[in-house]
Design an enzyme around this catalytic site. Sequence first.
Site, PDB file in Angstrom:
ATOM      1  N   ASP A   1       0.871  -1.167   0.000  1.00 47.51           N
ATOM      2  CA  ASP A   1       0.000   0.000   0.000  1.00 47.51           C
ATOM      3  C   ASP A   1       0.916   1.228   0.000  1.00 47.51           C
ATOM      4  O   ASP A   1       2.015   1.188   0.547  1.00 47.51           O
ATOM      5  CB  ASP A   1      -0.881  -0.009   1.248  1.00 47.51           C
ATOM      6  CG  ASP A   1      -1.713   1.250   1.361  1.00 47.51           C
ATOM      7  OD1 ASP A   1      -2.460   1.545   0.420  1.00 47.51           O
ATOM      8  OD2 ASP A   1      -1.592   1.944   2.385  1.00 47.51           O
TER       9      ASP A   1
ATOM     10  N   ASP B   1      -1.065  -0.877   6.367  1.00 44.68           N
ATOM     11  CA  ASP B   1      -1.044  -0.326   7.723  1.00 44.68           C
ATOM     12  C   ASP B   1      -1.973  -1.065   8.666  1.00 44.68           C
ATOM     13  O   ASP B   1      -2.056  -0.746   9.839  1.00 44.68           O
ATOM     14  CB  ASP B   1      -1.360   1.168   7.717  1.00 44.68           C
ATOM     15  CG  ASP B   1      -2.751   1.472   7.168  1.00 44.68           C
ATOM     16  OD1 ASP B   1      -3.570   0.530   7.055  1.00 44.68           O
ATOM     17  OD2 ASP B   1      -3.012   2.638   6.851  1.00 44.68           O
TER      18      ASP B   1
ATOM     19  N   ASP C   1      -6.451  -1.398   5.217  1.00 45.35           N
ATOM     20  CA  ASP C   1      -5.972  -2.490   4.372  1.00 45.35           C
ATOM     21  C   ASP C   1      -6.331  -3.861   4.933  1.00 45.35           C
ATOM     22  O   ASP C   1      -5.946  -4.877   4.350  1.00 45.35           O
ATOM     23  CB  ASP C   1      -4.445  -2.412   4.229  1.00 45.35           C
ATOM     24  CG  ASP C   1      -3.996  -1.138   3.555  1.00 45.35           C
ATOM     25  OD1 ASP C   1      -4.604  -0.771   2.542  1.00 45.35           O
ATOM     26  OD2 ASP C   1      -3.058  -0.499   4.056  1.00 45.35           O
TER      27      ASP C   1
END
Length: 770
Positions: free
Chosen positions: A460, A660, A664
Site C-alpha cells: 500500500d 497499515d 488495508d
Amino acid sequence: MRVCVTGFNVDAVRAVAIEETVSQVTGVHAVHAYPRTASVVIWYSPELGDTAAVLSAITKAQHVPAELVPARAPHSAGVRGVGVVRKITGGIRRMLSRPPGVDKPLKASRCGGRPRGPVRGSASWPGEQNRRERRTWLPRVWLALPLGLLALGSSMFFGAYPWAGWLAFAATLPVQFVAGWPILRGAVQQARALTSNMDTLIALGTLTAFVYSTYQLFAGGPLFFDTSALIIAFVVLGRHLEARATGKASEAISKLLELGAKEATLLVDGQELLVPVDQVQVGDLVRVRPGEKIPVDGEVTDGRAAVDESMLTGESVPVEKTAGDRVAGATVNLDGLLTVRATAVGADTALAQIVRLVEQAQGDKAPVQRLADRVSAVFVPAVIGVAVATFAGWTLIAANPVAGMTAAVAVLIIACPCALGLATPTAIMVGTGRGAELGILVKGGEVLEASKKIDTVVFDKTGTLTRARMRVTDVIAGQRRQPDQVLRLAAAVESGSEHPIGAAIVAAAHERGLAIPAANAFTAVAGHGVRAQVNGGPVVVGRRKLVDEQHLVLPDHLAAAAVEQEERGRTAVFVGQDGQVVGVLAVADTVKDDAADVVGRLHAMGLQVAMITGDNARTAAAIAKQVGIEKVLAEVLPQDKVAEVRRLQDQGRVVAMVGDGVNDAPALVQADLGIAIGTGTDVAIEASDITLMSGRLDGVVRAIELSRQTLRTIYQNLGWAFGYNTAAIPLAALGALNPVVAGAAMGFSSVSVVTNSLRLRRFGRDGRTA
C-alpha cells in the site's frame, strides 16, 4: 486462568482431551491448550466456576483413551487473533506441576492479581517451569551415571566373581526404578490410554534387558544390567540437556513478561500513591518519572518526554511524546515527567497482546509437521514390530537368542522419536521468539510455509511506502479567484474529514492564518472526496473522478496544472463551486528513506514488487519510479483492494500484502501472507499474518527472511530426525549397534536438533541471518 501443565508438551491429542474435558466444567466459557508451551488458558466466570474442578478436569484428561479424543487440532492452533481475550471475566494464574512420583497435582498457587480481571502474574513463568523440569532430571543424572558405570565395571572387571552379577543388579535397580521412574510412569500412562510414545520404547527396551538379566542371574546366563543402567543414564542426561536447550528456546515469553512495570504511581485527588500495576484501571491517571517504565497503555494528558519504544518497535531512536500522544506500557520514559490516562490495562495492553501472539505462534504447527505427525502415529507400533522380528530372526535363523535380544533392545532404544518430536516446535519457538525481540510478530507455522511460496509483494502506498504526513505544496486558483479563497473553501469542506489529505488542507489554512468558514451537510464519497454546504452553496473537494461524476466544468489551465503536479508525484485535489472547478491544490507525501533500498532487496530475492494506491496513475507512477517499483495498481478504492489482490492470485501469483493494518485489513486477510507495518493495534494483529511493530520498511525483508530461515531449520531438523532413524534402525537390527551406544546416540540426536534450532537466535546479529 492460566495453568501450566507438564507431560503433554509434544502431544496434541492430550491437548484436545484437556480442551474437551475442561470445557464441560460449570462456568467455563472457553479453553485453549497450547501443547508446545505446556499451558492451558481457561476463560470462566469466577462466581460460577470452581478452580479445583478445573484442575481436577485437567488431571482427568491426562488419562482419556486416545480413541475417545476427537480427531481435531487444539483450539489454540486455529486462533487468528486476540479479541477473545477481552471476554475474560476474571481469574488468576495457576501453576500446576506433577513431579515424578506424585499422582495428584500440587495445590495451585496464586501468582498475583485480583479477581476483577486477567493478570500476567509472575514474570518468571514459563522459565519457572523449565527450571522445575531441569530439577526433575539433574538429580537423576547424578544417580544414574555413577551407578551405571558401577554396573558396567562390575561386568568388565569382576565378571568372573559370583558376586559381580549381584553388584550389577544392586546398582541397576535404583537406576531402573528411581532414575527411570518418569519414563516408566509415562509409558504406563500411555498404555492406559492405549497409545504409545518415546517413553514406551525406552521402557520396553530397558525392562527387557533388566528382566532378562534378572532371570539369567539365577539361571547362570549372560547379564545385561549395564545395558539397562547406561541406557537410562544416557536418556536422563539427554532429557536434562534437552530441558536446558529448550529453556533457552522458550526464553522469549519470559523476557517479554519481564518487560512490564511491576508498580505504578497512581494519582488520586492530586496525591501520589504507589500501587501494584494490576490495580490500575482504565481511566486512572498515573505519573511517570524519568527512567521509569510506563505501567499501562494510555494517552499523555500532561508533560513532555522522550520515550524509548524499542521493546515495542525494535527501534532504538527515542520518540518525543507530548499531550495527546499515545504511549504503550513497558516503554521507558527517558527524560521528562509525564501524566498518563490509562486506556488499556492487564490483558488488553500491547505487551499482553504481543505475549499472547508469541505464545500462540510457539504453540502452532507448521503444515510440514503434518507428515511427521502421520509418521509418528504409526512409528512406535512399527518399531515394536521390527524389534520382535529382529529377535525372532536372530533366534530362528542365527540360533542366537542372546544376540537377538541385544539387537532388539538396540532397535527399541535407537528408534526413540525424540528428535522427531522436537524438530518443529523448537524451531518455531526460537524463530518466533527472536522475531518478537526484533519487533516481528509471526503467527506460527502456516505463516512460515506461506513465506516460502510468495513471489509477489504488494505495498500500500500511503503510510507504508510513504510517511502519511501530507502537506499542501501548491494552490492554483482559477480566473477571478485568489489562492487563499480556494484554500479557505477547501478547508471548510475538509474540516469534517479525518482523511490525511483533508487534515493537510486544514493545516495549511491554519498556517496561513485564514479564517475557515462554517460548513454543514457533509457527505463523504468513498475514495473520491467530500461534499458540503459552505455559505449556503454546495462545494466539492476531491479527485478527478469526483469532478467527472459531478459534471463540473474544468478549465484547461487548471487541468494542465493538475497534470503537471501529478507528474511530479503529487496528488491533485480539485475544488468545485457553482458547477465548475475554481482551483487545484497539490498535496504531497514524502517517501520513506529506506523504501528504495527495501524494494531493491526484495527484487534481489527474486520477488516481484507492486504498489497499490487510490492515487491517479500519473502520481502513482512517479512514486513507483522513485522507489523502483515496476508494477502499479492505481486509482483503486479501499473496497477494491481485495479484488486486486484476488486478481493477482487468479493469475497464479502468491501474494504478500503490506499495509497499515487498518483500511488495508480486508486485503491483508485475502493475501497469502498479510504483513501489517508500523502498528500494534488490534486491527493489525487480527488481520495480518505478520505484524511489524516498527514503521521501518526493512522489517518486511527481515520478516520474510526470518520466516524462511525458520522453515529451513524445520526441514533440516526433520531431515536429520528421519535420516537418523532410517539409518540407525537397520544397523541396530543387524547387531552393529550396542544398546548402550544406541542410547547415547538417541540422546545426541535430540540435543542436535535443539542446538540447530538455537542457531536462529543469531538471526539479524552482525548482518547474519542465522
